[in-house]
Scaffold this motif. Structure first.
Motif, short mmCIF file in Angstrom:
data_model
loop_
_atom_site.label_atom_id
_atom_site.label_comp_id
_atom_site.label_asym_id
_atom_site.label_seq_id
_atom_site.Cartn_x
_atom_site.Cartn_y
_atom_site.Cartn_z
N LEU A 296 84.52 35.51 -20.13
CA LEU A 296 84.71 36.38 -21.29
C LEU A 296 84.70 37.83 -20.82
CD1 LEU A 296 84.85 36.79 -24.40
CD2 LEU A 296 82.35 36.90 -24.38
N CYS A 297 85.79 38.54 -21.07
CA CYS A 297 85.93 39.93 -20.67
C CYS A 297 85.85 40.83 -21.90
CB CYS A 297 87.28 40.14 -19.97
SG CYS A 297 87.53 41.80 -19.32
N ARG A 298 85.18 41.98 -21.75
CA ARG A 298 85.00 42.90 -22.87
C ARG A 298 85.38 44.32 -22.45
NH1 ARG A 298 78.99 43.79 -24.94
NH2 ARG A 298 78.98 45.20 -23.15
N GLN A 299 85.99 45.05 -23.39
CA GLN A 299 86.32 46.45 -23.16
C GLN A 299 86.02 47.25 -24.42
OE1 GLN A 299 90.37 47.77 -23.45
NE2 GLN A 299 90.21 49.07 -21.66
N GLY B 111 88.75 39.24 -24.25
CA GLY B 111 89.73 38.30 -23.73
C GLY B 111 89.02 37.16 -23.03
N VAL B 112 89.59 35.97 -23.08
CA VAL B 112 89.00 34.79 -22.45
C VAL B 112 89.95 34.25 -21.39
CG1 VAL B 112 88.26 32.40 -22.77
CG2 VAL B 112 87.59 34.13 -24.43
N GLY B 113 89.40 33.97 -20.20
CA GLY B 113 90.16 33.31 -19.14
C GLY B 113 89.68 31.88 -18.98
N ILE B 114 90.62 30.94 -18.86
CA ILE B 114 90.28 29.52 -18.76
C ILE B 114 91.08 28.89 -17.62
CG2 ILE B 114 90.18 27.30 -19.96
CD1 ILE B 114 90.34 28.86 -22.60
N ALA C 128 91.07 36.46 -17.89
CA ALA C 128 90.37 37.04 -19.04
C ALA C 128 90.84 38.47 -19.28
CB ALA C 128 88.86 36.99 -18.82
N ARG C 129 91.03 39.22 -18.19
CA ARG C 129 91.55 40.59 -18.32
C ARG C 129 92.98 40.56 -18.86
NH1 ARG C 129 88.01 41.53 -13.90
NH2 ARG C 129 86.63 43.28 -14.38
N PHE C 130 93.77 39.62 -18.38
CA PHE C 130 95.13 39.48 -18.89
C PHE C 130 95.12 39.16 -20.38
CE2 PHE C 130 98.24 36.15 -20.04
CZ PHE C 130 99.36 36.96 -20.17
N ASP C 131 94.26 38.25 -20.80
CA ASP C 131 94.19 37.87 -22.20
C ASP C 131 93.79 39.05 -23.07
OD1 ASP C 131 94.27 35.73 -24.25
OD2 ASP C 131 92.12 36.10 -24.40
N THR D 113 84.02 30.44 -26.37
CA THR D 113 85.02 29.61 -25.69
C THR D 113 86.02 29.03 -26.68
OG1 THR D 113 83.63 27.63 -25.87
CG2 THR D 113 83.40 28.98 -23.87
N GLU D 114 85.66 29.01 -27.97
CA GLU D 114 86.54 28.49 -29.00
C GLU D 114 87.18 29.60 -29.84
OE1 GLU D 114 87.31 25.40 -29.28
OE2 GLU D 114 85.79 24.45 -28.01
N LYS D 115 86.43 30.68 -30.04
CA LYS D 115 86.91 31.78 -30.88
C LYS D 115 86.36 33.10 -30.35
CE LYS D 115 87.09 33.40 -35.68
NZ LYS D 115 86.65 33.14 -37.07
N LEU D 116 87.24 34.08 -30.16
CA LEU D 116 86.80 35.36 -29.62
C LEU D 116 85.81 36.04 -30.57
CD1 LEU D 116 90.09 36.96 -28.23
CD2 LEU D 116 88.14 36.12 -26.92
N PRO D 117 84.82 36.72 -30.02
CA PRO D 117 83.88 37.47 -30.87
C PRO D 117 84.62 38.58 -31.62
CG PRO D 117 83.07 37.29 -28.61
CD PRO D 117 84.49 36.84 -28.59
N PHE D 118 84.06 38.97 -32.74
CA PHE D 118 84.62 40.11 -33.49
C PHE D 118 83.61 41.23 -33.48
CE2 PHE D 118 84.93 42.64 -37.38
CZ PHE D 118 86.23 43.11 -37.25
N ASN D 119 84.06 42.40 -33.04
CA ASN D 119 83.21 43.57 -32.99
C ASN D 119 84.09 44.79 -33.13
OD1 ASN D 119 81.62 45.84 -31.89
ND2 ASN D 119 80.12 44.26 -31.37
N LYS D 120 83.72 45.70 -34.01
CA LYS D 120 84.53 46.89 -34.25
C LYS D 120 84.61 47.81 -33.04
CE LYS D 120 83.69 47.06 -39.25
NZ LYS D 120 83.16 47.87 -40.38
#
Length: 248
Positions: free
Chosen positions: A239-242, A159-162, A180-183, A147-154
């Motif tokens: 939290l959205c992930r792709q 994206g986060v929606g609030i 979240a998808r927009f972000d 919620t404060e910083k996006l995860p990092f993953n290779k």
């Protein structure tokens, strides 16, 4: 009459402020699906009829599944700077394909469901699977780091929606998921143009800069994997992930 009115207001305030105190585990954190299967969640508000609440939750889960398989996001906004900074003409739209929705209806199965005092929750699996999940009910956990910083993953983009201050938590989660998808999407293909304008106002010339940002893009496999609700401040996080291979 006055007493009844006060009781109604207190009941509504209680529902808004203390809703979602108990949720299924898989609503906060989506479980890892078996190979070849996808999960999505659906939810209804407070219910009078259990069958209608269940149908509503399944419909939301089906739409969420269709959006995560393939969705189109169209966005356009103008920002005007003339000593002040304000937004002009914002548009935002997220859509999904009807044929995907219909296919999900034919081939999905409810992996788990839960009823609380505040609504009906459904975990949908697509395509059909042979086993079911048994998710426990729980209270919201501590504030997650994402919620404060996006995860990092290779391997993934995030994206986060609030959103905040919603009277309906059903609508709040819908908007949080879509933002979240927009972000997630705005970091890839976004067109930006800066336009300089000037106009005469009596004896003075007023100059402005307009920044236009837009994109229109299809996304595949964008999954809302986590949600969190800040009860103290009434803020909803998604939290959205792709997987990066789907953005090529």
């Amino acid at each position: 009459m006055k007493r009844i009115f006060v009781q109604t207001i207190l009941a509504f305030t209680f529902e808004v402020c203390f809703s979602q105190t108990v949720i299924p585990e898989w609503f906060e954190n989506l479980p890892q699906a078996p190979p070849g299967t996808m999960y999505s969640v659906g939810y209804s508000g407070k219910y009078i009829n259990h069958s209608l609440a269940r149908e509503s939750a399944i419909a939301v889960a089906t739409k969420n599944m269709a959006k995560q398989i393939k969705s189109r996001l169209a966005f356009e906004i103008e920002e005007l700077s003339d000593g002040r900074f304000r937004l002009l003409k914002p548009t935002f739209g997220l859509s999904y394909k009807k044929d995907i929705y219909v296919n999900i209806v034919d081939k999905c199965v409810i992996a788990d469901s839960a009823i609380t005092d505040n609504g009906y929750f459904v975990l949908l699996a697509y395509p059909d699977i042979q086993h079911h999940i048994s998710g426990n009910l729980k209270k919201w956990g501590n504030k997650p780091a994402w919620t404060e910083k996006l995860p990092f993953n290779k391997e993934y983009n995030y994206g986060v929606g609030i959103v905040s201050n919603y009277s309906s938590w059903v609508r709040a989660w819908k908007d949080a998921d879509e933002y979240a998808r927009f972000d997630l999407g705005k970091n890839f293909e976004i067109e930006a143009r800066s336009i300089h304008t000037s106009k005469r106002d009596n004896k003075f010339i007023v100059e402005s800069n307009i920044l236009r940002q837009s994109y229109d893009k299809e996304f595949s496999n964008t999954v809302v994997i986590s949600r969190w609700y800040d009860r103290e401040n009434d803020i909803y996080y998604s939290l959205c992930r792709q997987a990066k291979k789907f953005n090529k």
